[in-house]
Design a protein around this motif. Structure first.
Motif, PDB file in Angstrom:
ATOM      1  N   VAL A  99      40.641  12.931 -26.300  1.00 16.95           N
ATOM      2  CA  VAL A  99      41.872  12.886 -25.519  1.00 16.95           C
ATOM      3  C   VAL A  99      43.060  13.262 -26.388  1.00 16.95           C
ATOM      4  O   VAL A  99      43.965  13.974 -25.967  1.00 16.95           O
ATOM      5  CB  VAL A  99      42.069  11.479 -24.908  1.00 16.95           C
ATOM      6  N   GLU A 100      43.051  12.809 -27.641  1.00 20.87           N
ATOM      7  CA  GLU A 100      44.131  13.142 -28.559  1.00 20.87           C
ATOM      8  C   GLU A 100      44.207  14.643 -28.798  1.00 20.87           C
ATOM      9  O   GLU A 100      45.267  15.217 -29.006  1.00 20.87           O
ATOM     10  CB  GLU A 100      43.937  12.423 -29.892  1.00 20.87           C
ATOM     11  N   GLU A 101      43.044  15.298 -28.771  1.00 15.30           N
ATOM     12  CA  GLU A 101      42.990  16.736 -29.028  1.00 15.30           C
ATOM     13  C   GLU A 101      43.240  17.552 -27.760  1.00 15.30           C
ATOM     14  O   GLU A 101      43.144  18.776 -27.769  1.00 15.30           O
ATOM     15  CB  GLU A 101      41.620  17.094 -29.616  1.00 15.30           C
ATOM     16  N   GLY A 102      43.486  16.877 -26.634  1.00 16.25           N
ATOM     17  CA  GLY A 102      43.820  17.597 -25.412  1.00 16.25           C
ATOM     18  C   GLY A 102      42.730  17.624 -24.374  1.00 16.25           C
ATOM     19  O   GLY A 102      42.923  18.151 -23.276  1.00 16.25           O
ATOM     20  N   ALA A 103      41.544  17.057 -24.699  1.00 16.86           N
ATOM     21  CA  ALA A 103      40.453  17.049 -23.726  1.00 16.86           C
ATOM     22  C   ALA A 103      40.559  15.805 -22.867  1.00 16.86           C
ATOM     23  O   ALA A 103      41.091  14.779 -23.281  1.00 16.86           O
ATOM     24  CB  ALA A 103      39.098  17.065 -24.448  1.00 16.86           C
ATOM     25  N   GLU A 104      40.040  15.875 -21.648  1.00 16.90           N
ATOM     26  CA  GLU A 104      40.079  14.737 -20.742  1.00 16.90           C
ATOM     27  C   GLU A 104      38.857  13.868 -20.939  1.00 16.90           C
ATOM     28  O   GLU A 104      37.783  14.347 -21.286  1.00 16.90           O
ATOM     29  CB  GLU A 104      40.136  15.207 -19.283  1.00 16.90           C
ATOM     30  N   SER A 105      39.042  12.572 -20.710  1.00 10.24           N
ATOM     31  CA  SER A 105      37.915  11.654 -20.760  1.00 10.24           C
ATOM     32  C   SER A 105      37.071  11.862 -19.511  1.00 10.24           C
ATOM     33  O   SER A 105      37.521  12.461 -18.541  1.00 10.24           O
ATOM     34  CB  SER A 105      38.422  10.202 -20.826  1.00 10.24           C
ATOM     35  N   PRO A 106      35.795  11.348 -19.523  1.00 11.68           N
ATOM     36  CA  PRO A 106      34.913  11.552 -18.361  1.00 11.68           C
ATOM     37  C   PRO A 106      35.554  11.129 -17.050  1.00 11.68           C
ATOM     38  O   PRO A 106      35.335  11.738 -16.016  1.00 11.68           O
ATOM     39  CB  PRO A 106      33.703  10.669 -18.710  1.00 11.68           C
ATOM     40  N   ALA A 107      36.366  10.093 -17.054  1.00 14.09           N
ATOM     41  CA  ALA A 107      36.973   9.613 -15.819  1.00 14.09           C
ATOM     42  C   ALA A 107      38.329  10.249 -15.571  1.00 14.09           C
ATOM     43  O   ALA A 107      38.995   9.948 -14.594  1.00 14.09           O
ATOM     44  CB  ALA A 107      37.124   8.090 -15.865  1.00 14.09           C
ATOM     45  N   GLY A 108      38.746  11.133 -16.490  1.00 13.94           N
ATOM     46  CA  GLY A 108      40.040  11.782 -16.352  1.00 13.94           C
ATOM     47  C   GLY A 108      41.193  10.887 -16.732  1.00 13.94           C
ATOM     48  O   GLY A 108      42.349  11.190 -16.451  1.00 13.94           O
ATOM     49  N   GLU A 109      40.897   9.741 -17.388  1.00 14.15           N
ATOM     50  CA  GLU A 109      41.933   8.817 -17.785  1.00 14.15           C
ATOM     51  C   GLU A 109      41.893   8.614 -19.292  1.00 14.15           C
ATOM     52  O   GLU A 109      40.845   8.730 -19.912  1.00 14.15           O
ATOM     53  CB  GLU A 109      41.747   7.460 -17.091  1.00 14.15           C
ATOM     54  N   VAL A 110      43.066   8.308 -19.861  1.00 17.93           N
ATOM     55  CA  VAL A 110      43.119   8.027 -21.289  1.00 17.93           C
ATOM     56  C   VAL A 110      42.595   6.613 -21.527  1.00 17.93           C
ATOM     57  O   VAL A 110      43.095   5.660 -20.920  1.00 17.93           O
ATOM     58  CB  VAL A 110      44.565   8.136 -21.816  1.00 17.93           C
ATOM     59  N   PRO A 111      41.570   6.434 -22.379  1.00 20.44           N
ATOM     60  CA  PRO A 111      41.045   5.099 -22.620  1.00 20.44           C
ATOM     61  C   PRO A 111      42.045   4.257 -23.398  1.00 20.44           C
ATOM     62  O   PRO A 111      43.015   4.763 -23.947  1.00 20.44           O
ATOM     63  CB  PRO A 111      39.780   5.376 -23.455  1.00 20.44           C
ATOM     64  N   GLU A 112      41.808   2.944 -23.430  1.00 18.98           N
ATOM     65  CA  GLU A 112      42.675   2.067 -24.196  1.00 18.98           C
ATOM     66  C   GLU A 112      42.639   2.465 -25.668  1.00 18.98           C
ATOM     67  O   GLU A 112      41.685   3.048 -26.150  1.00 18.98           O
ATOM     68  CB  GLU A 112      42.213   0.617 -24.029  1.00 18.98           C
ATOM     69  N   GLN A 113      43.721   2.109 -26.369  1.00 19.37           N
ATOM     70  CA  GLN A 113      43.854   2.506 -27.765  1.00 19.37           C
ATOM     71  C   GLN A 113      42.746   1.896 -28.607  1.00 19.37           C
ATOM     72  O   GLN A 113      42.503   0.696 -28.574  1.00 19.37           O
ATOM     73  CB  GLN A 113      45.210   2.067 -28.298  1.00 19.37           C
ATOM     74  N   THR A 114      42.070   2.746 -29.384  1.00 21.69           N
ATOM     75  CA  THR A 114      41.007   2.279 -30.263  1.00 21.69           C
ATOM     76  C   THR A 114      41.574   2.029 -31.652  1.00 21.69           C
ATOM     77  O   THR A 114      42.722   2.373 -31.954  1.00 21.69           O
ATOM     78  CB  THR A 114      39.887   3.327 -30.351  1.00 21.69           C
TER      79      THR A 114
END
Length: 225
Positions: free
Chosen positions: A39-54
């Motif tokens: 997500v940081e690199e511009g790709a979407e997560s599987p659900a299209g949402e940004v996951p919580e901060q790791t």
């Protein structure tokens, strides 16, 4: 050959529901990290949402916050800043490499006492966010290790190798976890004894260490506790 241990193998071992729950929680955190990097690199997560901060995300944000603090305050030294952070001045120097942080200006005695430094509110928030993410990961790992230890204690005949088949770690790592939680040593089965032959003739037999140390007259030089 007659064996020296009559215990039977716990055939068909399956992890308990509690162990599976702890394992799932740990894996969820592990799998979230590469997804967050995408997500940081511009790709979407599987659900299209940004996951919580790791934890890696929180640490990267903290390091950039430190760099910004140093860029804005040229008289702030790494030694002073390190007093407020979980890293040494030398570690900060390494972390700040290639982040555009200008060289530190030495404070001159003629200028009087340097002002007392306090962490900015921005940096305090970043530090708190990193500690929260780190604590979440540590708690998940600790909970999983405790589940593994409890599982081994509940099944005296269960070996490290057998439970490792259901875990993301080797039996050596399971052994480390077991010792840390004072799990009684695994009692090896007689089938683990190995007969050594030379030219087809039996010459010696190797025995499991865990079995040997329980035998009367075990050599103190071999027994390591």
């Amino acid at each position: 050959m007659a064996t020296t241990d009559s215990s039977s193998a716990p055939g068909g071992y399956q992890p308990s529901a509690r162990l599976l729950e702890c394992l799932a929680a740990w894996k969820a955190l592990e799998e979230a990290e590469p997804q967050a990097r995408e997500v940081e690199e511009g790709a979407e997560s599987p659900a299209g949402e940004v996951p919580e901060q790791t934890e890696p995300q929180a640490r990267e944000a903290l390091e950039e916050g430190i760099a910004q603090e140093l860029r804005e305050d040229r008289q702030l030294t790494l030694a002073v800043l390190a007093q407020h952070l979980p890293w040494t001045a030398e570690m900060l120097r390494l972390l700040m490499a290639n982040r555009g942080v200008p060289p530190r200006e030495r404070h001159r005695q003629a200028e009087g006492e340097a002002p007392v430094y306090q962490l900015s509110e921005r940096l305090r928030d970043l530090l708190a966010a990193w500690n929260l993410a780190l604590d979440t990961k540590k708690k998940a790992r600790a909970a999983l290790e405790l589940c593994i230890a409890d599982e081994l204690k509940a099944h005296p005949t269960l070996t490290n190798a057998e439970i490792a088949e259901h875990l993301p770690w080797s039996q050596e790592q399971v052994r480390v976890i077991a010792r840390a939680h004072k799990v009684p040593r695994r009692r090896k089965r007689g089938s683990d004894h190995k007969l050594i032959e030379v030219d087809g003739q039996p010459t010696a037999v190797t025995v499991p260490y865990d079995w040997y140390v329980q035998q009367p007259g075990a050599d103190p030089a071999i027994v390591r506790r």
